[in-house]
Structures are given as C-alpha cells and as structure tokens.
Write an enzyme that holds these catalytic residues in place. Structure first.
Site, PDB file in Angstrom:
ATOM      1  CG  PHE A 103     -19.146 -55.760 -54.348  1.00  0.00           C
ATOM      2  CD1 PHE A 103     -18.288 -55.429 -55.390  1.00  0.00           C
ATOM      3  CD2 PHE A 103     -19.492 -54.773 -53.430  1.00  0.00           C
ATOM      4  CE1 PHE A 103     -17.788 -54.143 -55.515  1.00  0.00           C
ATOM      5  CE2 PHE A 103     -18.983 -53.484 -53.552  1.00  0.00           C
ATOM      6  CZ  PHE A 103     -18.135 -53.168 -54.601  1.00  0.00           C
ATOM      7  CB  VAL A 104     -15.970 -57.819 -49.607  1.00  0.00           C
ATOM      8  CG1 VAL A 104     -16.280 -59.307 -49.623  1.00  0.00           C
ATOM      9  CG2 VAL A 104     -14.693 -57.531 -50.391  1.00  0.00           C
ATOM     10  CE  LYS A 127     -14.297 -59.750 -55.011  1.00  0.00           C
ATOM     11  NZ  LYS A 127     -15.288 -58.948 -55.762  1.00  0.00           N
ATOM     12  N   GLY A 134      -9.125 -47.050 -51.622  1.00  0.00           N
ATOM     13  CA  GLY A 134      -9.446 -48.309 -50.952  1.00  0.00           C
ATOM     14  C   GLY A 134      -8.364 -48.872 -50.040  1.00  0.00           C
ATOM     15  CG  ASP A 161     -12.639 -58.160 -59.110  1.00  0.00           C
ATOM     16  OD1 ASP A 161     -12.868 -59.358 -58.929  1.00  0.00           O
ATOM     17  OD2 ASP A 161     -13.498 -57.380 -59.573  1.00  0.00           O
ATOM     18  CG  ASP A 217     -16.115 -47.507 -52.462  1.00  0.00           C
ATOM     19  OD1 ASP A 217     -15.325 -48.296 -53.006  1.00  0.00           O
ATOM     20  OD2 ASP A 217     -16.798 -46.687 -53.106  1.00  0.00           O
ATOM     21  CD  GLU A 277      -5.189 -51.825 -55.790  1.00  0.00           C
ATOM     22  OE1 GLU A 277      -5.986 -51.603 -54.865  1.00  0.00           O
ATOM     23  OE2 GLU A 277      -5.398 -51.449 -56.954  1.00  0.00           O
ATOM     24  CG  ASP A 278      -8.830 -51.847 -52.570  1.00  0.00           C
ATOM     25  OD1 ASP A 278      -8.221 -52.214 -53.602  1.00  0.00           O
ATOM     26  OD2 ASP A 278      -9.863 -51.157 -52.623  1.00  0.00           O
TER      27      ASP A 278
HETATM   28  P1  5GP Z   1      -9.556 -54.974 -60.868  1.00  0.00           P
HETATM   29  O1  5GP Z   1      -8.938 -54.070 -61.887  1.00  0.00           O
HETATM   30  O2  5GP Z   1      -8.573 -55.917 -60.228  1.00  0.00           O
HETATM   31  O3  5GP Z   1     -10.743 -55.707 -61.424  1.00  0.00           O
HETATM   32  O4  5GP Z   1     -10.224 -54.035 -59.799  1.00  0.00           O
HETATM   33  C1  5GP Z   1      -9.628 -53.642 -58.649  1.00  0.00           C
HETATM   34  C2  5GP Z   1     -10.474 -52.585 -58.003  1.00  0.00           C
HETATM   35  O5  5GP Z   1     -11.880 -52.888 -58.106  1.00  0.00           O
HETATM   36  C3  5GP Z   1     -10.188 -52.566 -56.512  1.00  0.00           C
HETATM   37  O6  5GP Z   1      -9.096 -51.708 -56.212  1.00  0.00           O
HETATM   38  C4  5GP Z   1     -11.514 -52.091 -55.953  1.00  0.00           C
HETATM   39  O7  5GP Z   1     -11.566 -50.682 -55.986  1.00  0.00           O
HETATM   40  C5  5GP Z   1     -12.555 -52.630 -56.907  1.00  0.00           C
HETATM   41  N1  5GP Z   1     -13.132 -53.891 -56.398  1.00  0.00           N
HETATM   42  C6  5GP Z   1     -12.987 -55.127 -56.902  1.00  0.00           C
HETATM   43  N2  5GP Z   1     -13.666 -56.047 -56.175  1.00  0.00           N
HETATM   44  C7  5GP Z   1     -14.241 -55.360 -55.166  1.00  0.00           C
HETATM   45  C8  5GP Z   1     -15.079 -55.740 -54.062  1.00  0.00           C
HETATM   46  O8  5GP Z   1     -15.428 -56.908 -53.815  1.00  0.00           O
HETATM   47  N3  5GP Z   1     -15.469 -54.737 -53.233  1.00  0.00           N
HETATM   48  C9  5GP Z   1     -15.119 -53.434 -53.434  1.00  0.00           C
HETATM   49  N4  5GP Z   1     -15.575 -52.545 -52.572  1.00  0.00           N
HETATM   50  N5  5GP Z   1     -14.347 -53.041 -54.465  1.00  0.00           N
HETATM   51  C10 5GP Z   1     -13.917 -53.997 -55.316  1.00  0.00           C
END
Ligand code: 5GP
Length: 178
Positions: free
Chosen positions: A151-152, A130, A43, A102, A158, A98-99
């Site tokens: 969700f983006v 987020k 990402g 969340d 992706d 990181e992208d």
């Molecule tokens: P976390 O462990 O912080 O919940 O998740 C991070 C990962 O979840 C990100 O690196 C990404 O791959 C995925 N993710 C979380 N929110 C989104 C979103 O809104 N869109 C997309 N495409 N991926 C997300």
C-alpha cells in the site's frame, strides 16, 4: 516523512523522468487527433497536472470522481459516480488518467461506462500498476511504474485523505491502518 512512511519507493527524480517519457509518447501517438484527457479524482490530480505539461499537442481536460464501495485499502468493484464529466466525449479520443490500477475493478466499470457514450477511442494511462492484484481484465496502455503488492501513498495517493502532498511515492507501514 512520518512514523508511517518509512520507505521511499519512487523518488521525485524518477517520477519526473517517467512523466517526460509518457508525455512524449502520448504527444507522438495523438498527433493530429482531438485528444481529451480525463482525470479520475482525487488520486490522479497530481499526476495529471504534471503529465499534461509534458504533452506537447493540443489537449482538452475533464474530471470525474468515483467512489468504490469497499474498505479504505481495497476495492469492491461497485462504483458510484460522484462527479461526472462536464462535456460530451462523443467522437473524441480519450485517455483516462488514473493514479493506480490495483484490482482493476474501478477502471473496468469506468471504461464500460465511458464506452457507452460513443468516444472515438479509449485508452488508459496510469501512474502506478499493481498487476499482481488484478481481478478485472484491464491492461493500461500507458504506465509509469509497476509496483509490488504494497500500500503506497504520496504523489496524489492518500491514506484516509492524508499524504497526497508528498512529492514522492512511499510505502505506508501497515501499523498505520491497524
Ligand atoms: P481498483 O479498483 O483497481 O482495485 O482500485 C483502484 C483505486 O484503489 C485507486 O484509484 C486508489 O484510489 C485505490 N488504491 C489501490 N491501491 C492503492 C495503494 O496502494 N495506495 C493508495 N493510496 N490507494 C490505492
């Protein structure tokens, strides 16, 4: 745009502006330091490619790939390393790129894992944040944009491996994953 990507949340112009700002800040903060930027695949690859070109000091790069056991739109916090770093990070100043943060569970795991390898310092640079959804105690040191709980896709992000090539960030219609 297709039927599932109806709303542009962050335009190409806004992305470019923000990356220039982040690159300038990182260049200032790491002046004279041995900096290694670590891209979390897949990402963050688009963000990383643009960001390093705005970093005006010497920088090394490396890549990691992790997978979180969970559904395609949420994270479980149980993380598996699919591709590890090529080089040692001992005594290096690292920035994890990181992208999106969340729940923060993926990064929490990554930070703990990388800390145990003896870097000089660890910071987090995320393109999107987020904060509403946070479950782990993770605060990015550098952040492009904070976004609401939607969700983006696009700009590296992706849905089912599609949309990474969009040059902007769009909100995915929930119909897409029904
Ligand atoms: P976390 O462990 O912080 O919940 O998740 C991070 C990962 O979840 C990100 O690196 C990404 O791959 C995925 N993710 C979380 N929110 C989104 C979103 O809104 N869109 C997309 N495409 N991926 C997300």
């Amino acid at each position: 745009m297709d039927k599932y990507t109806k709303k542009v949340l962050i335009s190409e112009e806004k992305i470019k502006e923000k990356i220039e700002e982040l690159g300038a800040q990182i260049s200032k903060d790491y002046q004279g330091k041995d900096l290694l930027m670590i891209c979390v695949l897949k990402g963050a690859v688009v963000f990383m490619a643009d960001l390093i070109r705005e970093v005006k000091i010497p920088v090394d790069i490396d890549f990691m790939a992790v997978s979180s056991y969970g559904s395609s739109t949420s994270s479980s916090g149980v993380v598996r390393i699919l591709k590890d770093l090529n080089e040692s990070i001992e005594n290096k100043h690292i920035i994890i790129v990181e992208d999106i943060v969340d729940t923060g569970l993926t990064l929490k795991y990554l930070v703990e894992n990388l800390k145990s390898r003896g870097p000089a310092s660890i910071k987090i640079c995320t393109f999107l944040d987020k904060p509403e959804r946070r479950k782990a105690d993770i605060t990015p040191d550098y952040c492009g944009y904070s976004i609401p709980d939607e969700f983006v896709v696009g700009y590296g992000l992706d849905f089912a491996e599609k949309y990474r090539n969009l040059p902007y960030v769009a909100v995915l219609d929930s119909e897409a994953y029904k």
